[in-house]
Structure formats: structure tokens, C-alpha cells
Scaffold this motif. Structure first.
Motif, mmCIF file in Angstrom:
data_model
loop_
_atom_site.group_PDB
_atom_site.id
_atom_site.type_symbol
_atom_site.label_atom_id
_atom_site.label_comp_id
_atom_site.label_asym_id
_atom_site.label_seq_id
_atom_site.Cartn_x
_atom_site.Cartn_y
_atom_site.Cartn_z
ATOM 1 N N THR A 14 0.829 -1.205 0.000
ATOM 2 C CA THR A 14 0.000 0.000 0.000
ATOM 3 C C THR A 14 0.860 1.250 0.000
ATOM 4 O O THR A 14 0.607 2.196 -0.748
ATOM 5 C CB THR A 14 -0.940 -0.002 1.218
ATOM 6 N N GLU A 15 1.898 1.251 0.831
ATOM 7 C CA GLU A 15 2.779 2.420 0.904
ATOM 8 C C GLU A 15 3.534 2.624 -0.414
ATOM 9 O O GLU A 15 3.699 3.759 -0.871
ATOM 10 C CB GLU A 15 3.771 2.256 2.052
ATOM 11 N N ALA A 16 3.961 1.549 -1.041
ATOM 12 C CA ALA A 16 4.672 1.652 -2.313
ATOM 13 C C ALA A 16 3.802 2.328 -3.366
ATOM 14 O O ALA A 16 4.252 3.241 -4.063
ATOM 15 C CB ALA A 16 5.105 0.268 -2.787
ATOM 16 N N TYR A 17 2.566 1.893 -3.467
ATOM 17 C CA TYR A 17 1.665 2.496 -4.448
ATOM 18 C C TYR A 17 1.357 3.950 -4.091
ATOM 19 O O TYR A 17 1.246 4.805 -4.967
ATOM 20 C CB TYR A 17 0.384 1.671 -4.581
ATOM 21 N N ARG A 18 1.245 4.264 -2.804
ATOM 22 C CA ARG A 18 0.994 5.640 -2.373
ATOM 23 C C ARG A 18 2.181 6.529 -2.748
ATOM 24 O O ARG A 18 2.005 7.624 -3.280
ATOM 25 C CB ARG A 18 0.751 5.695 -0.865
ATOM 26 N N ILE A 19 3.394 6.057 -2.500
ATOM 27 C CA ILE A 19 4.600 6.826 -2.835
ATOM 28 C C ILE A 19 4.643 7.135 -4.331
ATOM 29 O O ILE A 19 5.011 8.238 -4.739
ATOM 30 C CB ILE A 19 5.864 6.061 -2.393
ATOM 31 N N LEU A 20 4.234 6.176 -5.133
ATOM 32 C CA LEU A 20 4.239 6.366 -6.587
ATOM 33 C C LEU A 20 2.997 7.088 -7.099
ATOM 34 O O LEU A 20 2.909 7.435 -8.274
ATOM 35 C CB LEU A 20 4.374 5.015 -7.292
ATOM 36 N N GLY A 21 2.023 7.329 -6.216
ATOM 37 C CA GLY A 21 0.807 8.032 -6.616
ATOM 38 C C GLY A 21 -0.130 7.177 -7.434
ATOM 39 O O GLY A 21 -0.793 7.686 -8.344
ATOM 40 N N LEU A 22 -0.193 5.889 -7.132
ATOM 41 C CA LEU A 22 -0.998 4.945 -7.904
ATOM 42 C C LEU A 22 -2.072 4.277 -7.054
ATOM 43 O O LEU A 22 -1.943 4.187 -5.839
ATOM 44 C CB LEU A 22 -0.105 3.828 -8.454
ATOM 45 N N ASP A 23 -3.104 3.771 -7.727
ATOM 46 C CA ASP A 23 -4.068 2.889 -7.081
ATOM 47 C C ASP A 23 -3.425 1.511 -6.982
ATOM 48 O O ASP A 23 -2.575 1.154 -7.802
ATOM 49 C CB ASP A 23 -5.357 2.780 -7.906
ATOM 50 N N THR A 24 -3.860 0.730 -6.012
ATOM 51 C CA THR A 24 -3.249 -0.586 -5.807
ATOM 52 C C THR A 24 -3.553 -1.581 -6.916
ATOM 53 O O THR A 24 -2.942 -2.645 -6.966
ATOM 54 C CB THR A 24 -3.678 -1.179 -4.450
ATOM 55 N N ASP A 25 -4.438 -1.243 -7.822
ATOM 56 C CA ASP A 25 -4.723 -2.147 -8.937
ATOM 57 C C ASP A 25 -3.992 -1.740 -10.227
ATOM 58 O O ASP A 25 -4.298 -2.239 -11.305
ATOM 59 C CB ASP A 25 -6.225 -2.259 -9.188
ATOM 60 N N ALA A 26 -3.000 -0.859 -10.102
ATOM 61 C CA ALA A 26 -2.240 -0.412 -11.271
ATOM 62 C C ALA A 26 -1.478 -1.578 -11.889
ATOM 63 O O ALA A 26 -0.966 -2.448 -11.179
ATOM 64 C CB ALA A 26 -1.270 0.696 -10.870
ATOM 65 N N ASP A 27 -1.398 -1.579 -13.213
ATOM 66 C CA ASP A 27 -0.662 -2.647 -13.886
ATOM 67 C C ASP A 27 0.810 -2.243 -14.050
ATOM 68 O O ASP A 27 1.221 -1.144 -13.688
ATOM 69 C CB ASP A 27 -1.302 -3.007 -15.224
ATOM 70 N N ASP A 28 1.592 -3.150 -14.593
ATOM 71 C CA ASP A 28 3.032 -2.946 -14.705
ATOM 72 C C ASP A 28 3.395 -1.692 -15.500
ATOM 73 O O ASP A 28 4.293 -0.947 -15.112
ATOM 74 C CB ASP A 28 3.678 -4.184 -15.337
ATOM 75 N N SER A 29 2.699 -1.423 -16.590
ATOM 76 C CA SER A 29 3.027 -0.238 -17.391
ATOM 77 C C SER A 29 2.712 1.052 -16.628
ATOM 78 O O SER A 29 3.446 2.031 -16.739
ATOM 79 C CB SER A 29 2.314 -0.261 -18.739
ATOM 80 N N GLU A 30 1.650 1.060 -15.849
ATOM 81 C CA GLU A 30 1.321 2.232 -15.028
ATOM 82 C C GLU A 30 2.365 2.435 -13.939
ATOM 83 O O GLU A 30 2.740 3.576 -13.633
ATOM 84 C CB GLU A 30 -0.064 2.072 -14.404
ATOM 85 N N VAL A 31 2.850 1.347 -13.368
ATOM 86 C CA VAL A 31 3.896 1.429 -12.342
ATOM 87 C C VAL A 31 5.159 2.028 -12.945
ATOM 88 O O VAL A 31 5.760 2.943 -12.377
ATOM 89 C CB VAL A 31 4.177 0.038 -11.726
ATOM 90 N N LYS A 32 5.560 1.548 -14.108
ATOM 91 C CA LYS A 32 6.759 2.069 -14.766
ATOM 92 C C LYS A 32 6.628 3.551 -15.095
ATOM 93 O O LYS A 32 7.551 4.334 -14.865
ATOM 94 C CB LYS A 32 7.042 1.288 -16.054
ATOM 95 N N GLN A 33 5.483 3.945 -15.617
ATOM 96 C CA GLN A 33 5.265 5.347 -15.980
ATOM 97 C C GLN A 33 5.300 6.249 -14.747
ATOM 98 O O GLN A 33 5.936 7.302 -14.764
ATOM 99 C CB GLN A 33 3.942 5.499 -16.712
ATOM 100 N N ALA A 34 4.648 5.832 -13.691
ATOM 101 C CA ALA A 34 4.631 6.625 -12.452
ATOM 102 C C ALA A 34 6.037 6.742 -11.878
ATOM 103 O O ALA A 34 6.441 7.812 -11.420
ATOM 104 C CB ALA A 34 3.686 5.995 -11.441
ATOM 105 N N ARG A 36 8.914 6.626 -13.503
ATOM 106 C CA ARG A 36 9.717 7.534 -14.335
ATOM 107 C C ARG A 36 9.408 9.002 -14.029
ATOM 108 O O ARG A 36 10.315 9.832 -13.952
ATOM 109 C CB ARG A 36 9.494 7.239 -15.807
ATOM 110 N N GLN A 37 8.137 9.315 -13.863
ATOM 111 C CA GLN A 37 7.749 10.688 -13.546
ATOM 112 C C GLN A 37 8.253 11.098 -12.173
ATOM 113 O O GLN A 37 8.784 12.194 -11.993
ATOM 114 C CB GLN A 37 6.236 10.832 -13.613
ATOM 115 N N LYS A 38 8.087 10.216 -11.197
ATOM 116 C CA LYS A 38 8.453 10.528 -9.822
ATOM 117 C C LYS A 38 9.963 10.653 -9.665
ATOM 118 O O LYS A 38 10.457 11.563 -8.997
ATOM 119 C CB LYS A 38 7.912 9.421 -8.920
ATOM 120 N N VAL A 39 10.710 9.743 -10.281
ATOM 121 C CA VAL A 39 12.159 9.741 -10.111
ATOM 122 C C VAL A 39 12.802 10.978 -10.733
ATOM 123 O O VAL A 39 13.819 11.461 -10.243
ATOM 124 C CB VAL A 39 12.768 8.413 -10.629
#
Length: 72
Positions: A14-34, A36-39
Motif C-alpha cells: 500500500t505504501e509503495a503504491y501511495r509513494i508512486l501516486g498509484l491505485d493498488t490495482d495499477a498494472d506494470d506499465s502504469e507502475v513504470k510510468q509513475a 519515471r515521472q516521480k524519479v
């Protein structure tokens, strides 16, 4: 053999998804995009960047990727 993540291995799911600004049902491509933006915002070599925040974003990305690709 890989072991499941423990509480000492970084942020919770839950904390990982919050740090990245994502919902917990985000898929792999959404995780990668978030990630890249955050970093780009927190990288120590940028204005306003911070090494600790950068490390947290990286740890969150690793945990979120584990969840998104179903490793655990």
C-alpha cells in the motif's frame, strides 16, 4: 529460491503504491510510468532532488513491480 517480502524489506504494498501516486490495482506499465515521472522529480542530481526521497521511490518501485507482475 526467492522468499516472500518481509516487513523489513522496504515499503508495504500500500505504501509503495501511495509513494508512486498509484491505485493498488495499477498494472506494470502504469507502475513504470509513475516511477519515471516521480524519479525525475526526486533524483539527487536535479534541483530540489533528495537522496532519501530517491531511495524511497526506488524501493517503492521495486515493491510495486513485484506486485504488478505477480511475483508474490
Amino acid at each position: 529460491r526467492r522468499r516472500p517480502p518481509s516487513a523489513n524489506d522496504g515499503p508495504s504494498r500500500t505504501e509503495a503504491y501511495r509513494i508512486l501516486g498509484l491505485d493498488t490495482d495499477a498494472d506494470d506499465s502504469e507502475v513504470k510510468q509513475a516511477y519515471r515521472q516521480k524519479v525525475k522529480k526526486v533524483h539527487p542530481d536535479t534541483d530540489g532532488g533528495d537522496e532519501e526521497r530517491f531511495k524511497k521511490v526506488n524501493a517503492a518501485y521495486e515493491r510495486a513491480r513485484e506486485m504488478a507482475v505477480g511475483r508474490w
